[in-house]
Structure formats: C-alpha cells, structure tokens
Design a protein around this motif. Structure first.
Motif, PDB file in Angstrom:
ATOM      1  N   LEU A 252       2.639  18.668  39.331  1.00 47.81           N
ATOM      2  CA  LEU A 252       1.265  18.222  39.583  1.00 47.81           C
ATOM      3  C   LEU A 252       0.403  17.970  38.349  1.00 47.81           C
ATOM      4  O   LEU A 252      -0.198  16.916  38.223  1.00 47.81           O
ATOM      5  CB  LEU A 252       0.558  19.219  40.506  1.00 47.81           C
ATOM      6  N   ARG A 253       0.353  18.931  37.445  1.00 44.21           N
ATOM      7  CA  ARG A 253      -0.498  18.762  36.281  1.00 44.21           C
ATOM      8  C   ARG A 253      -0.059  17.549  35.439  1.00 44.21           C
ATOM      9  O   ARG A 253      -0.889  16.762  34.983  1.00 44.21           O
ATOM     10  CB  ARG A 253      -0.482  20.029  35.426  1.00 44.21           C
ATOM     11  N   GLY A 254       1.235  17.395  35.285  1.00 42.05           N
ATOM     12  CA  GLY A 254       1.759  16.261  34.536  1.00 42.05           C
ATOM     13  C   GLY A 254       1.437  14.934  35.204  1.00 42.05           C
ATOM     14  O   GLY A 254       1.174  13.934  34.541  1.00 42.05           O
ATOM     15  N   ARG A 255       1.442  14.944  36.539  1.00 43.98           N
ATOM     16  CA  ARG A 255       1.154  13.703  37.265  1.00 43.98           C
ATOM     17  C   ARG A 255      -0.307  13.311  37.136  1.00 43.98           C
ATOM     18  O   ARG A 255      -0.635  12.139  36.944  1.00 43.98           O
ATOM     19  CB  ARG A 255       1.502  13.879  38.752  1.00 43.98           C
ATOM     20  N   ILE A 256      -1.175  14.301  37.249  1.00 47.85           N
ATOM     21  CA  ILE A 256      -2.609  14.011  37.099  1.00 47.85           C
ATOM     22  C   ILE A 256      -2.877  13.528  35.674  1.00 47.85           C
ATOM     23  O   ILE A 256      -3.625  12.569  35.465  1.00 47.85           O
ATOM     24  CB  ILE A 256      -3.452  15.264  37.424  1.00 47.85           C
ATOM     25  N   ALA A 257      -2.231  14.165  34.712  1.00 51.32           N
ATOM     26  CA  ALA A 257      -2.386  13.718  33.326  1.00 51.32           C
ATOM     27  C   ALA A 257      -1.930  12.264  33.208  1.00 51.32           C
ATOM     28  O   ALA A 257      -2.590  11.450  32.549  1.00 51.32           O
ATOM     29  CB  ALA A 257      -1.581  14.616  32.383  1.00 51.32           C
ATOM     30  N   TYR A 258      -0.823  11.936  33.863  1.00 46.27           N
ATOM     31  CA  TYR A 258      -0.342  10.557  33.828  1.00 46.27           C
ATOM     32  C   TYR A 258      -1.399   9.574  34.331  1.00 46.27           C
ATOM     33  O   TYR A 258      -1.678   8.550  33.696  1.00 46.27           O
ATOM     34  CB  TYR A 258       0.934  10.409  34.668  1.00 46.27           C
ATOM     35  N   ILE A 259      -1.985   9.894  35.481  1.00 47.68           N
ATOM     36  CA  ILE A 259      -2.989   9.012  36.093  1.00 47.68           C
ATOM     37  C   ILE A 259      -4.190   8.824  35.171  1.00 47.68           C
ATOM     38  O   ILE A 259      -4.672   7.711  34.976  1.00 47.68           O
ATOM     39  CB  ILE A 259      -3.464   9.613  37.442  1.00 47.68           C
ATOM     40  N   LEU A 260      -4.652   9.920  34.606  1.00 51.02           N
ATOM     41  CA  LEU A 260      -5.808   9.835  33.708  1.00 51.02           C
ATOM     42  C   LEU A 260      -5.481   8.988  32.484  1.00 51.02           C
ATOM     43  O   LEU A 260      -6.259   8.115  32.092  1.00 51.02           O
ATOM     44  CB  LEU A 260      -6.245  11.246  33.285  1.00 51.02           C
ATOM     45  N   LEU A 261      -4.309   9.220  31.911  1.00 54.30           N
ATOM     46  CA  LEU A 261      -3.912   8.438  30.738  1.00 54.30           C
ATOM     47  C   LEU A 261      -3.699   6.971  31.107  1.00 54.30           C
ATOM     48  O   LEU A 261      -4.036   6.075  30.334  1.00 54.30           O
ATOM     49  CB  LEU A 261      -2.629   9.026  30.122  1.00 54.30           C
TER      50      LEU A 261
ATOM     51  N   ASP B 193     -10.437  15.721  25.737  1.00 61.13           N
ATOM     52  CA  ASP B 193      -9.394  16.159  24.807  1.00 61.13           C
ATOM     53  C   ASP B 193      -8.085  15.413  25.073  1.00 61.13           C
ATOM     54  O   ASP B 193      -7.203  15.887  25.771  1.00 61.13           O
ATOM     55  CB  ASP B 193      -9.183  17.676  24.947  1.00 61.13           C
ATOM     56  N   MET B 194      -8.001  14.224  24.467  1.00 62.45           N
ATOM     57  CA  MET B 194      -6.867  13.339  24.695  1.00 62.45           C
ATOM     58  C   MET B 194      -5.546  13.986  24.275  1.00 62.45           C
ATOM     59  O   MET B 194      -4.530  13.847  24.957  1.00 62.45           O
ATOM     60  CB  MET B 194      -7.086  12.036  23.922  1.00 62.45           C
ATOM     61  N   ASN B 195      -5.569  14.703  23.162  1.00 63.75           N
ATOM     62  CA  ASN B 195      -4.336  15.294  22.642  1.00 63.75           C
ATOM     63  C   ASN B 195      -3.721  16.310  23.594  1.00 63.75           C
ATOM     64  O   ASN B 195      -2.525  16.273  23.865  1.00 63.75           O
ATOM     65  CB  ASN B 195      -4.591  15.981  21.294  1.00 63.75           C
ATOM     66  N   ARG B 196      -4.578  17.191  24.114  1.00 63.59           N
ATOM     67  CA  ARG B 196      -4.056  18.202  25.012  1.00 63.59           C
ATOM     68  C   ARG B 196      -3.578  17.563  26.329  1.00 63.59           C
ATOM     69  O   ARG B 196      -2.592  17.980  26.925  1.00 63.59           O
ATOM     70  CB  ARG B 196      -5.116  19.259  25.307  1.00 63.59           C
ATOM     71  N   LEU B 197      -4.299  16.533  26.756  1.00 58.92           N
ATOM     72  CA  LEU B 197      -3.921  15.829  27.978  1.00 58.92           C
ATOM     73  C   LEU B 197      -2.549  15.168  27.802  1.00 58.92           C
ATOM     74  O   LEU B 197      -1.679  15.234  28.669  1.00 58.92           O
ATOM     75  CB  LEU B 197      -4.969  14.767  28.311  1.00 58.92           C
ATOM     76  N   GLN B 198      -2.372  14.559  26.648  1.00 58.13           N
ATOM     77  CA  GLN B 198      -1.094  13.920  26.336  1.00 58.13           C
ATOM     78  C   GLN B 198       0.018  14.964  26.315  1.00 58.13           C
ATOM     79  O   GLN B 198       1.133  14.716  26.788  1.00 58.13           O
ATOM     80  CB  GLN B 198      -1.186  13.222  24.973  1.00 58.13           C
ATOM     81  N   LYS B 199      -0.305  16.137  25.804  1.00 52.72           N
ATOM     82  CA  LYS B 199       0.690  17.202  25.722  1.00 52.72           C
ATOM     83  C   LYS B 199       1.111  17.665  27.119  1.00 52.72           C
ATOM     84  O   LYS B 199       2.285  17.898  27.390  1.00 52.72           O
ATOM     85  CB  LYS B 199       0.131  18.375  24.890  1.00 52.72           C
ATOM     86  N   ILE B 200       0.131  17.779  28.001  1.00 50.05           N
ATOM     87  CA  ILE B 200       0.424  18.174  29.377  1.00 50.05           C
ATOM     88  C   ILE B 200       1.332  17.141  30.038  1.00 50.05           C
ATOM     89  O   ILE B 200       2.277  17.481  30.743  1.00 50.05           O
ATOM     90  CB  ILE B 200      -0.891  18.332  30.189  1.00 50.05           C
ATOM     91  N   TYR B 201       1.049  15.875  29.764  1.00 52.78           N
ATOM     92  CA  TYR B 201       1.902  14.808  30.296  1.00 52.78           C
ATOM     93  C   TYR B 201       3.314  14.903  29.712  1.00 52.78           C
ATOM     94  O   TYR B 201       4.307  14.858  30.445  1.00 52.78           O
ATOM     95  CB  TYR B 201       1.293  13.444  29.968  1.00 52.78           C
ATOM     96  N   ASP B 202       3.417  15.066  28.399  1.00 49.38           N
ATOM     97  CA  ASP B 202       4.725  15.098  27.742  1.00 49.38           C
ATOM     98  C   ASP B 202       5.588  16.247  28.231  1.00 49.38           C
ATOM     99  O   ASP B 202       6.796  16.095  28.404  1.00 49.38           O
ATOM    100  CB  ASP B 202       4.555  15.218  26.219  1.00 49.38           C
ATOM    101  N   LEU B 203       4.963  17.392  28.454  1.00 52.00           N
ATOM    102  CA  LEU B 203       5.727  18.568  28.874  1.00 52.00           C
ATOM    103  C   LEU B 203       6.017  18.559  30.372  1.00 52.00           C
ATOM    104  O   LEU B 203       6.799  19.359  30.866  1.00 52.00           O
ATOM    105  CB  LEU B 203       4.966  19.845  28.493  1.00 52.00           C
ATOM    106  N   GLY B 204       5.368  17.672  31.099  1.00 54.08           N
ATOM    107  CA  GLY B 204       5.678  17.532  32.518  1.00 54.08           C
ATOM    108  C   GLY B 204       4.758  18.342  33.407  1.00 54.08           C
ATOM    109  O   GLY B 204       5.078  18.605  34.556  1.00 54.08           O
TER     110      GLY B 204
END
Lengths: 231, 231
Positions: free
Chosen positions: A155-164, A220-231
């Motif tokens: 879930l967290r990774g998916r929401i990060a994906y949508i935001l990015l 915080d784009m960096n942390r969001l990207q990290k959440i996406y990268d880690l899934g």
DNA sequence: CGCGGCTTTGATGTTCATCAAGTAAAGTGG
DNA sequence: CCACTTTACTTGATGAACATCAAAGCCGCG
C-alpha cells in the motif's frame, strides 16, 4: 453533452511533429479534412467497452482514464492517459471492439481519425508506419510496466507511486490538484478506498505531503521516492 | 549450452503463413538466409534484461517465460509465451535494450531475425507491416489483460486461472505436466510459494483436481471455471 | 434543505505472507 | 553408485497487511 468543432489545422497542431511528422503534405491534408476533434467536459464518457472501434484516438490535451467495469458494479482503472497518448492502446489493431471504457477526468480534447485512413497510410508510407509503431509501442509497454510496478508493491509503495506519477509525469510540479477521487485512486492501484485515505493521512502526519481536499503538495520528495523504491 | 543449426527453410515453415504470409518471394528468401534458429534446452537463458536488442525473436516451439529480477534476488514472471508468440513483446520497437529476461521452461526453438531486416520490410511492404502489427499487438494486449485478470482476483481465483491457462491455452488437455515449479507459479501470480501449494492441496481435497508431483489432471472444469469467474 | 455521494476515522475479521521444520527429490563429487 | 548437498515440496503456527463494516461529518446539487 459533446461539443464538436474543428479547433485547429493539423499542420499547425503542436503535436503534428510528434506522430505525423513523416506524412507527406498530401497525407496531412487528408487527415486534416477527415479528422474530428471533440471536446469533452470533465467526467464525460469518450467510449464504452464493447463499442465498435472505428477511429484512432489521440489525446490532444486534458486527462482521461481507461477502465473496465467488472461484475456490473466495480470499476477497475487500467491507466491514465496524458496528452500525446494513443488512448485506444493497441486494441485498435488486434480487436474490432473496444475492450476498455474511456472517460475524461479533466476537460479534454480528443482527435479522432478514421482507422482505415491510418491503415492506408501504414500500407503506403513505410517511414510513417515504423515511426507510428515506435510511439504506440511505447505507450503499451509503459502500461505493462506500470501494472507490474504497482502490483509488486504494498500500500505505501503504491500511494507513493501515484503521488510521484502525478507530480512528475502529469503536472511537473510539487503542488497539484488530484484530478481523481480517492475511490478512483483505489480502483487504479487495487486497494480499498479507506486505505487510500488512511495511507494519505499517514503521509500527512509524517510530513511527507500536505493535503487540503484535492490539493496536494509534496513536502519531502526524497523520502517519498525511497518509500516507492523499497516497495 | 546452445545448439545452433538451421532446422528448416522458411518457405516450408509451418508458421510462415502466420507471420510472414505477406512477404514477397524475394523477401522470404532474405529472411531465410539471414535468420538464425537456435535450440534451447529446458532452463536455458535466451536473453538477459539489459541486453541490447538486435533481433526480432519468434518462438517456433516449446515454452518460455519472460521475467524481471527485482532487488537482485526475487524474480517476477511477466508472462509465459507459447509457440507463435513474439517473445520480445513490443520493447523491440520502443526500447534499445531488453526490459525482461527470457528463459525456456521446456525445450524450445527460437527463430532470430535481425531487427533491421524486419524494419526494412515494414518500410517497404505495407501489407506486411499492417499484418505484422495486428499480430504483435494482440500478444501485448493479452499480456495487459492477463495482468489485470490475475491482480483483481484472490488466491483461489489466481490458481484457477493458472490451471485453466495451461489446460486450455497451452496443452489443450485436462491432463498435463506443469512445466514450472510451485515457486515459479508463485512468481507468476504474485503470491507466496507456500500458498500456491496450500491452495493446490485444497483443490485436490475438494476433488477439483488430481495431483501427482508435476502431473495435474482437471477433474471438475465447471467448478474450476466458477472459482475463476467469481474471483 | 435534504439527499446522495465522497471523505474520514475507528473497530473487527479475513486473507495472506512469513517463519519454522520436516520430507522428498534432484543434482554433485568422490 | 553412494554419501552428500542442495533445491523443491509440504504442513502447521503466527502475525502482519489489508478489506470490510459501521458511523459520522462534509460537500455539491437539485
């Protein structure tokens, strides 16, 4: 309600260079005469699943969603198309009927070109054919890639994906108005509406984003990207 | 170890009529001279993610899997290709490098045709171009459809999908040897290996199927189809 | 102003992955 | 060919991730 009017001459269209750059003067003239440009208000249906495919559809501006209706009620969003995308995907070559429905999620202008004309050009103009395939392939390829990206994450990774996705690919800004409802986000990334909201709230509390209704700002784009990268 | 040898003349190839039926005598002769047919034992790698794309790849017979390696260890299977499928998907037009790896899961023969030759034919032979796109589009379209089918279902529905896929689309028989391991099934339908086994055992207890190692027999197709339909 | 749809939060239960542990099967090297 | 190692398979127990249910506030719209 659909407004139908010729907005522009293809020769002057800013996207001509994108898809039709390899057409001859005469071919371009044909397209210009035969094409139909339609304007759709936010929320209007562009085509229904099951409709006969007669046109090649090209999104000039706006934003649309492709979706399927399952078991009469639940909708499942396949992808969000942005300007310059071919909104019928590949079905136009491999099916006689649309396998998805399409609705505008922002005011949009769609250019319809009779499919037979496109096919004629493919047969006659090889350079155009090859260029056309490269473009259309890349849209379909990215749909496949996106589905995998989403489904291999939680879930967290998916929401990060949508935001990015909206920040980087659609609006190119840290500050934007989400064009779809929470429910539609849920339909797009295969999770429940409630959990979409919960994760967004969580991100807000963690100061990753700021939310005011539809308006979202990435803090915080960096942390969001990290959440996406880690899934 | 790869055995490389020209097995057949394209003119006599049973698949000529499928993809190359609209080529002229001369074009077919060129293909025949330049193509490379390679045989791959079960488990051999056909290409690596990241490799440069130089050929159009065509599965003559056998069975292969397309997959991505994530975070160095976990593999995720995108699709299983059967004879007559274009195993590079659309990437061949929209990318310069392969975005998936490909491995044979049964002894397979792959036909490699230099991509530039195909592109030349697309430019010169419009009828071939159009026909070629219709075929290649339908393969990509079905990958998208499959991903959605799988991801909108839960475990039982996914296992039902896999069983029906092999029964109906690959082997056309109620009785077949599963060509992939339980682990690979898991990688294909996004679930854990343990649960693949659990659901299969459950289906066995419910007399939907019979299992003996890799050998599977479908006992109740109707109920299996119903499980798939309901998700 | 009242209705229906969207949004939000909390509580509850189901589905599923993960961990653990054991058995069977399949390679591997002497 | 046999001991050895590794890989695949299987079952049970546990907890995490997630959907669902319920209830209440909000907003737009006729």
């Amino acid at each position: 309600m659909e407004l139908s009017h010729k907005i522009s001459n293809c020769k002057e269209c800013i996207y001509k260079s994108w898809v039709f750059k390899n057409l001859s003067e005469e071919e371009l003239k044909t397209i210009n005469q035969k094409k139909i440009e339609k304007f759709f208000r936010k929320g209007e249906r562009i085509c229904y699943e099951g409709d006969k495919i007669t046109s090649f559809m090209y999104l000039q501006n706006g934003l649309v969603k492709l979706f399927k209706t399952e078991l009469n009620t639940k909708e499942h969003i396949i992808s969000i198309a942005k300007p310059k995308d071919f909104i019928g995907l590949l079905s136009i070559f491999s099916n006689t009927n649309h396998i998805y429905s399409i609705t505008s999620i922002e005011d949009s202008t769609v250019c319809f070109v009779n499919l037979e004309i496109i096919k004629t050009f493919i047969k006659k103009n090889g350079v155009f054919a090859l260029d056309f395939f490269e473009k259309i392939s890349s849209v379909s390829d990215s749909v496949i890639k996106t589905r995998i990206d989403i489904n291999t994450r939680q879930l967290r990774g998916r929401i990060a994906y949508i935001l990015l996705f909206f920040t980087k690919h659609i609006y190119d800004s840290n500050n934007f108005a989400l064009p779809i409802s929470r429910k539609e986000v849920a339909e797009l990334i295969d999770m429940s509406t409630e959990n979409v909201i919960r994760v967004l709230s969580e991100f807000r509390k963690d100061r990753l984003i700021q939310i005011e209704g539809k308006n979202i700002e990435i803090l915080d784009m960096n942390r969001l990207q990290k959440i996406y990268d880690l899934g």
